[in-house]
Design an enzyme around this catalytic site. Structure first.
Site, short mmCIF file in Angstrom:
data_model
loop_
_atom_site.label_atom_id
_atom_site.label_comp_id
_atom_site.label_asym_id
_atom_site.label_seq_id
_atom_site.Cartn_x
_atom_site.Cartn_y
_atom_site.Cartn_z
N ASP A 85 -25.11 44.79 92.23
CA ASP A 85 -23.57 44.93 91.91
C ASP A 85 -23.58 44.44 90.29
O ASP A 85 -24.38 43.57 89.69
CB ASP A 85 -22.71 44.20 92.47
N GLU A 149 -22.28 39.89 94.68
CA GLU A 149 -22.60 38.52 93.76
C GLU A 149 -21.42 38.32 92.97
O GLU A 149 -20.82 37.25 92.94
CB GLU A 149 -23.82 38.51 93.06
N1 BES Z 1 -26.37 35.91 86.94
C1 BES Z 1 -24.95 35.28 86.79
C2 BES Z 1 -24.88 33.71 86.86
C3 BES Z 1 -25.63 33.02 85.64
C4 BES Z 1 -25.56 33.63 84.33
C5 BES Z 1 -26.45 31.88 85.78
C6 BES Z 1 -26.35 33.09 83.23
C7 BES Z 1 -27.07 31.32 84.84
C8 BES Z 1 -26.99 31.82 83.69
C9 BES Z 1 -23.89 35.80 87.97
O1 BES Z 1 -24.18 37.19 88.21
C10 BES Z 1 -22.74 35.36 87.69
O2 BES Z 1 -22.22 36.06 86.92
N2 BES Z 1 -21.96 34.62 88.50
C11 BES Z 1 -20.64 34.44 88.32
C12 BES Z 1 -20.21 33.75 89.79
C13 BES Z 1 -19.03 34.35 90.22
C14 BES Z 1 -18.57 35.82 90.03
C15 BES Z 1 -18.61 34.06 91.64
C16 BES Z 1 -20.37 33.37 87.30
O3 BES Z 1 -20.95 32.59 86.90
O4 BES Z 1 -19.35 33.52 86.61
MN MN Z 2 -25.90 37.64 88.02
MN MN Z 3 -22.94 37.88 86.45
#
Ligand code: BES
Ligand code: MN
Ligand code: MN
Length: 454
Positions: A85, A149
């Protein structure tokens, strides 16, 4: 193996472009059918790559793609996790080309999800194909690629709790993070947790004429801004009582170790076009975005925002607020502390409602495990450099749950760059990173299988 990747690289890229054409935005129900299409695409490609089986597992929300390849039940198993997603693409007008019509420019693929996380998930599908085609898969592999996610992984949490046997493995491998730079590879050793809430401030029972009532009745937008401003002091410390109680402080030695990572403040400011940085006193920029907790407003609205002007004293104001958490803070506890504090600082002239959204716990991963060593060696072999361990500021809430429910640690072997603009307009992923990732993943399997035997 390198030959195989080189021979098939155009097809590897074109298949990713096909996946990127599917607008699998999990947050927006209008894309529900498209989200499913992306899941179906991955399922089919896993089978084509040579998986024994691949299926869509239904949930209360978007489906989970599960697939596996068993070469010998007595060998270890790697469980690959990722998400198909993507974040909503807006604001659309800021994209140089449409978000779901990928284009290649300057050796980069531009599209929503190019890096986060379709590009990185698809590296694993092509790594599987490569290993099977060249007869080099040295252990068993399972795939669990989810479609929620970006909206908090609630249904994946349920799936994991209910499918512990199916998900049995030795380690979880995730490519959904960044490296420092292409000439400075790194392995992610920690992620921040998250508390996310929405607040609503209500003043008078209806919108009022701002001339007739302005000055005598609390304006909920003004009050909300004052309340938000009071959440940080002059040193940019968060003022919520108890907020820092559980925060793990790093030793001077650990901080000195962190400071060795290459970082240029001038380039940082230039890249973001900001005159200065801004953050918690006493900590460096790298620390502020990794080992320190934060509080940020993600959205704020209320009153009149249309064309021209309307003189109104609105009845309501709202904001979405997130807090990034570090070890050993707990999402539920911080959410509660916020709620209590925010309600307590509201003046009598307004009513305040705090609505918690999703959350997630912070994680730190070991650097002395067999899996970390395998990832480190894989980088060393493919990139010619030992990767630097690095804690990152983003969150992948399910990682802490994997540990709790499955007892499994994760290896965060991502290949993105901070400049890939994930969640922003013009997200991109370097072709170099995509192909190098496809090369690095089989080396992880090789070293992991070899080190596990030893
Ligand atoms: N892949 C990211 C998280 C990430 C980005 C980790 C860059 C380390 C470096 C993930 O898809 C994400 O965006 N997570 C969200 C979590 C939320 C929607 C629950 C975030 O970090 O905002
Ligand atoms: Mn991600
Ligand atoms: Mn993300």
């Amino acid at each position: 193996m390198q030959d195989y990747i080189h021979q098939h690289k155009d097809r590897f890229i074109n298949e990713l472009l096909d996946l990127l054409r599917i607008p699998s935005v999990s947050a927006d129900s209008k894309y529900k059918a498209e989200v499913r299409k992306a899941a179906e695409f991955i399922r089919e490609q896993l089978l084509k790559a040579g998986a024994d089986q691949a299926e869509l597992c239904e949930t209360a929300g978007h489906p989970i793609v599960y697939g596996e390849k068993t070469i010998n039940p007595s060998l270890p198993t790697v469980l690959v996790y990722g998400h198909y997603d993507v974040q909503p693409a807006d604001p659309l007008e800021l994209w140089h080309s449409p978000p779901f019509e990928p284009v290649i420019k300057d050796e980069k693929i531009y599209a929503r999800g190019a890096c986060d996380d379709k590009g990185q998930v698809y590296m694993h599908v092509k790594a599987l194909e490569t290993m099977l085609a060249t007869n080099t898969l040295p252990c068993n592999v399972k795939f669990m690629i989810e479609g929620e996610e970006e909206v908090g992984s609630d249904n994946l949490g349920i799936f994991v709790k209910n499918n512990k046997e199916k998900l049995k493995a030795e380690v979880i491998l995730i490519s959904d993070t960044n490296i420092i730079a292409n000439d400075c590879p790194s392995l992610t050793t920690g992620l921040r947790g998250l508390s996310y809430l929405e607040v609503e401030v209500t003043g008078p029972n209806r919108d009022l004429h701002s001339g007739m009532y302005g000055g005598a009745v609390a304006n909920p937008i003004n009050i909300l801004c004052e309340m938000i401003a009071s959440l940080k002091d002059a040193n940019n410390h968060i003022t919520i009582p108890g907020f820092y109680d559980d925060v793990q402080e790093l030793s001077e030695q650990e901080r000195a170790e962190m400071a060795k990572a290459p970082f240029s403040l001038e380039e940082y400011k230039k890249e973001l076009n900001i005159g200065d940085i801004h953050g918690e006193k006493g900590y460096t920029t790298l620390e502020r975005v990794s080992i320190r907790p934060t509080l940020d407003v993600n959205g704020i609205w209320g009153g009149y925002t249309g064309e021209g002007s309307k003189t109104v004293l609105p009845s309501k104001a709202n904001a979405k607020i997130s807090m990034r958490l570090v070890p050993n803070q707990h999402s539920h506890k911080i959410t509660e502390l916020f709620q209590k504090h925010f309600e307590s600082i509201a003046p009598k002239s307004v009513r305040v409602k705090v609505k918690p959204h999703h959350g997630g716990e912070p994680v730190v991963t070991p650097v002395d495990s067999v899996a970390y060593q395998a990832a480190s060696k894989a980088f060393e072999e493919a990139w010619g450099k030992v990767p630097i361990p690095k804690r990152e500021g983003g969150s992948i809430p399910i990682v802490a749950l994997f540990e709790k429910e499955l007892g499994l640690k994760s290896v965060l072997m991502g290949f993105g760059l901070d400049s890939d603009a994930i969640h922003s307009p013009n997200e991109s992923y370097g072709i170099f990173n995509y192909l190098k990732g496809i090369e690095t993943i089989p080396l992880f399997f090789k070293h992991f299988a070899a080190l596990s035997k030893a």
